[in-house]
Scaffold this active site. Structure first.
Site, PDB file in Angstrom:
ATOM      1  N   ASP A 181       0.900  -1.156   0.000  1.00  0.00           N
ATOM      2  CA  ASP A 181       0.000   0.000   0.000  1.00  0.00           C
ATOM      3  C   ASP A 181       0.938   1.204   0.000  1.00  0.00           C
ATOM      4  O   ASP A 181       1.567   1.498   1.017  1.00  0.00           O
ATOM      5  CB  ASP A 181      -0.877   0.005   1.256  1.00  0.00           C
ATOM      6  CG  ASP A 181      -1.904   1.121   1.193  1.00  0.00           C
ATOM      7  OD1 ASP A 181      -1.495   2.280   1.021  1.00  0.00           O
ATOM      8  OD2 ASP A 181      -3.109   0.839   1.299  1.00  0.00           O
ATOM      9  N   HIS A 182       1.079   1.846  -1.137  1.00  0.00           N
ATOM     10  CA  HIS A 182       2.197   2.795  -1.251  1.00  0.00           C
ATOM     11  C   HIS A 182       2.051   3.997  -0.312  1.00  0.00           C
ATOM     12  O   HIS A 182       3.017   4.686  -0.051  1.00  0.00           O
ATOM     13  CB  HIS A 182       2.428   3.224  -2.704  1.00  0.00           C
ATOM     14  CG  HIS A 182       1.491   4.271  -3.214  1.00  0.00           C
ATOM     15  ND1 HIS A 182       0.261   3.993  -3.713  1.00  0.00           N
ATOM     16  CD2 HIS A 182       1.628   5.617  -3.288  1.00  0.00           C
ATOM     17  CE1 HIS A 182      -0.323   5.117  -4.091  1.00  0.00           C
ATOM     18  NE2 HIS A 182       0.474   6.126  -3.841  1.00  0.00           N
ATOM     19  N   LYS A 186       5.093   6.526   2.314  1.00  0.00           N
ATOM     20  CA  LYS A 186       5.289   7.986   2.340  1.00  0.00           C
ATOM     21  C   LYS A 186       5.909   8.385   3.682  1.00  0.00           C
ATOM     22  O   LYS A 186       5.433   7.973   4.736  1.00  0.00           O
ATOM     23  CB  LYS A 186       3.952   8.710   2.121  1.00  0.00           C
ATOM     24  CG  LYS A 186       3.375   8.488   0.713  1.00  0.00           C
ATOM     25  CD  LYS A 186       2.143   9.328   0.489  1.00  0.00           C
ATOM     26  CE  LYS A 186       1.401   8.931  -0.781  1.00  0.00           C
ATOM     27  NZ  LYS A 186       1.974   9.447  -2.023  1.00  0.00           N
ATOM     28  N   HIS A 244      -5.656   2.939   1.110  1.00  0.00           N
ATOM     29  CA  HIS A 244      -4.784   4.029   1.571  1.00  0.00           C
ATOM     30  C   HIS A 244      -5.360   4.762   2.781  1.00  0.00           C
ATOM     31  O   HIS A 244      -4.672   5.030   3.754  1.00  0.00           O
ATOM     32  CB  HIS A 244      -4.552   5.057   0.453  1.00  0.00           C
ATOM     33  CG  HIS A 244      -3.973   4.483  -0.806  1.00  0.00           C
ATOM     34  ND1 HIS A 244      -3.146   3.385  -0.822  1.00  0.00           N
ATOM     35  CD2 HIS A 244      -4.097   4.853  -2.108  1.00  0.00           C
ATOM     36  CE1 HIS A 244      -2.794   3.115  -2.069  1.00  0.00           C
ATOM     37  NE2 HIS A 244      -3.361   3.990  -2.868  1.00  0.00           N
TER      38      HIS A 244
HETATM   39  C1  BG6 Z   1      -3.500   4.857  -6.392  1.00  0.00           C
HETATM   40  C2  BG6 Z   1      -4.871   4.984  -6.951  1.00  0.00           C
HETATM   41  O1  BG6 Z   1      -3.406   3.741  -5.547  1.00  0.00           O
HETATM   42  O2  BG6 Z   1      -3.195   6.032  -5.649  1.00  0.00           O
HETATM   43  C3  BG6 Z   1      -4.985   6.223  -7.830  1.00  0.00           C
HETATM   44  O3  BG6 Z   1      -5.180   3.831  -7.730  1.00  0.00           O
HETATM   45  C4  BG6 Z   1      -4.550   7.440  -7.059  1.00  0.00           C
HETATM   46  O4  BG6 Z   1      -6.310   6.384  -8.313  1.00  0.00           O
HETATM   47  C5  BG6 Z   1      -3.188   7.217  -6.422  1.00  0.00           C
HETATM   48  O5  BG6 Z   1      -4.499   8.529  -7.964  1.00  0.00           O
HETATM   49  C6  BG6 Z   1      -2.816   8.356  -5.499  1.00  0.00           C
HETATM   50  O6  BG6 Z   1      -1.488   8.202  -5.099  1.00  0.00           O
HETATM   51  P1  BG6 Z   1      -0.609   9.456  -4.701  1.00  0.00           P
HETATM   52  O7  BG6 Z   1       0.641   8.863  -4.155  1.00  0.00           O
HETATM   53  O8  BG6 Z   1      -0.414  10.257  -5.942  1.00  0.00           O
HETATM   54  O9  BG6 Z   1      -1.398  10.220  -3.678  1.00  0.00           O
END
Ligand code: BG6
Length: 482
Positions: A181-182, A186, A244
């Site tokens: 879960d990226h 952060k 997220h």
């Molecule tokens: C992704 C979603 O996981 O996260 C996208 O699939 C979204 O729809 C993105 O735009 C947002 O990531 P960040 O890091 O740009 O906030």
């Protein structure tokens, strides 16, 4: 804690020619090479259907680094990195291609001393996960030293998440699985742990006695950007809120883990998610931006939400009765992810004659991105005669406090996966609980309202948060944070 290079291993990127690999994974691997955080001996094997050879993959990687990498292309780093790249062309169930992968992995063991250390990164649409897992099992590539990284979304419901875990477990044990879960990669999200648990001031107010309510907003100015095929089935709830936002919530609301260790962390996250009441559809507002239905690949009658706001209740000792408001949307006025923690209002006995509605609450704003930092808003006496109050703030700003640039989320997460550290990855029970929380709103979708592009979503979301106001929305134009 300083990061160290992981043990020698082969990194296999499934979907190596895709968007995620191009924009995130290849640049992140390169940036890890720049930082000296790739293993001393490694190779990167790209695997996808494109009819490419090794050199074409290298060219692709080079241009992806030139366009998307945080660090510029430097020949000294690029040359050995390029030499480590190779490519396998084929479908994920193609025996011949899988055979080539088996040979490449054997070479990595013999030539690089990888000792069956492998990282499989599944940068592919979720439909392909089971095929890849099966393929890896069929060539015996699921060695005990192997790890597998699975991109979100992990399933699209509780049942499908359980079924997917079961499929993965036919070849890999849970400790080998890294559900990514990226948002947890952060810096500003990880900093929640230090902010909360390395300072004594906040813990005293971090509870129902002092906190009035909390707002978590993930605002995006972009739309679906050509991803309609996926987004039509996902919508804002599955795309962002279930993963997220609930992960950020868990870091914000969990109890202190007993130690800085992966399972201790994940236990606490799951514990607080278990205390969250499954979201009542009556506490949800769904929106769709005008023009979404006209986008390529979108059903002209689409009911998919591109905006979602929800009220969460946490049934535990710390948070009972404190609403957590979540809001996410695409095509909003700005890209901004932030958490606002509003404390209870001070009694106004001393200042009644000022005839204020109320004394504005102290609130902490944790700016996750962009403009990363934290500020605390409080009241000050406006200089001059008498007592006039004004909201002012104390501010911490990453740019001003630290000299080094923030690493990309994927760099940290790829490194941790190579190193076998699960702290920032979601465990099976955590993912399943997150699905349970959103199940009522998925099964009984709230009405869909339309909103103008560049607005803050449907006005019904303002009603949801009453008697409070959304923090970002009320910010005066041009002012960056209050
Ligand atoms: C992704 C979603 O996981 O996260 C996208 O699939 C979204 O729809 C993105 O735009 C947002 O990531 P960040 O890091 O740009 O906030």
């Amino acid at each position: 804690m300083t990061l160290r290079p992981p043990n020698p291993q082969a990194i296999v990127v499934f979907g190596a020619s895709g968007d995620l690999a191009k924009k995130k994974i290849i640049p992140a691997l390169y940036n890890l090479a720049v930082a000296g955080l790739l293993p001393e001996h490694y190779c990167v094997i790209g695997f996808s259907m494109d009819d490419w050879n090794d050199d074409m993959f290298r060219e692709h990687a080079k241009s992806s680094i030139e366009t998307y990498s945080r660090m510029p292309l430097d020949d000294h780093v690029w040359k050995p990195f390029a030499d480590s790249l190779s490519f396998i062309s084929g479908t994920f169930d193609d025996d011949a291609a899988l055979g080539r992968l088996r040979d490449a992995l054997a070479h990595a063991d013999d030539d690089l001393g990888c000792n069956e250390g492998r990282l499989y990164y599944l940068a592919v649409p979720p439909g392909a996960f089971p095929t890849i897992v099966k393929g890896l099992g069929s060539i015996g590539a699921n060695t005990p030293n192997a790890r597998i990284v699975i991109e979100k979304p992990f399933g699209d419901s509780l049942d499908s998440a359980k079924a997917l875990s079961a499929e993965i477990h036919t070849a890999f044990t849970e400790p080998q699985v890294f559900r990514i879960d990226h948002y947890l990669g952060k810096e500003t999200v990880q900093n929640l742990v230090v902010f909360r648990f390395a300072n004594s001031i906040w813990e005293r107010v971090w509870n129902r006695d002092a906190v009035d309510h909390v707002q978590i907003t993930v605002a995006e100015s972009i739309g679906v950007e050509g991803r309609a095929g996926y987004y039509e089935r996902a919508g804002a709830t599955r795309d962002l809120l279930q993963n997220h936002m609930l992960q950020v919530f868990a870091f914000l609301a969990m109890e202190p883990p007993r130690e800085l260790e992966a399972e201790a962390f994940r236990d606490e996250k799951v514990k607080v998610l278990r205390a969250v009441r499954p979201i009542d559809p009556a506490d949800v507002v769904r929106g769709q931006y005008d023009g979404y239905r006209q986008e390529d690949g979108v059903d002209p009658k689409s009911q998919t939400e591109t905006f979602v706001a929800a009220k969460l209740w946490v049934d535990n000792w710390r948070w009972d009765g404190v609403p957590f408001y979540m809001r996410h949307g695409k095509k909003l006025p700005e890209r901004n992810t932030e958490i606002a923690v509003y404390l209870r209002q001070a009694p106004d006995v001393l200042f009644r004659e000022l005839e204020l509605d109320h004394i504005p609450s102290n609130h902490l704003t944790i700016r996750v991105q962009p403009d990363e930092g934290i500020s605390l808003a409080f009241q000050a006496k406006m200089p001059g005669p008498g007592y006039e109050l004004q909201t002012v703030r104390m501010d911490f700003d990453y740019d001003r406090s630290f000299t080094h640039a923030l690493a990309e989320a994927y760099e940290r997460l790829l490194h941790d996966a190579m190193d076998g550290d699960h702290t920032l990855f979601t465990r099976e029970d955590g993912v399943e609980r997150a699905w349970e929380i959103v199940t009522p709103m998925l099964e009984r979708p709230s009405p869909l309202f339309f909103y103008k592009q560049g607005s803050w979503g449907p006005s019904q979301s303002d009603d949801l948060i009453e008697p409070h106001h959304w923090h970002l929305r009320t910010r005066p134009a041009g002012v960056h944070h209050t």
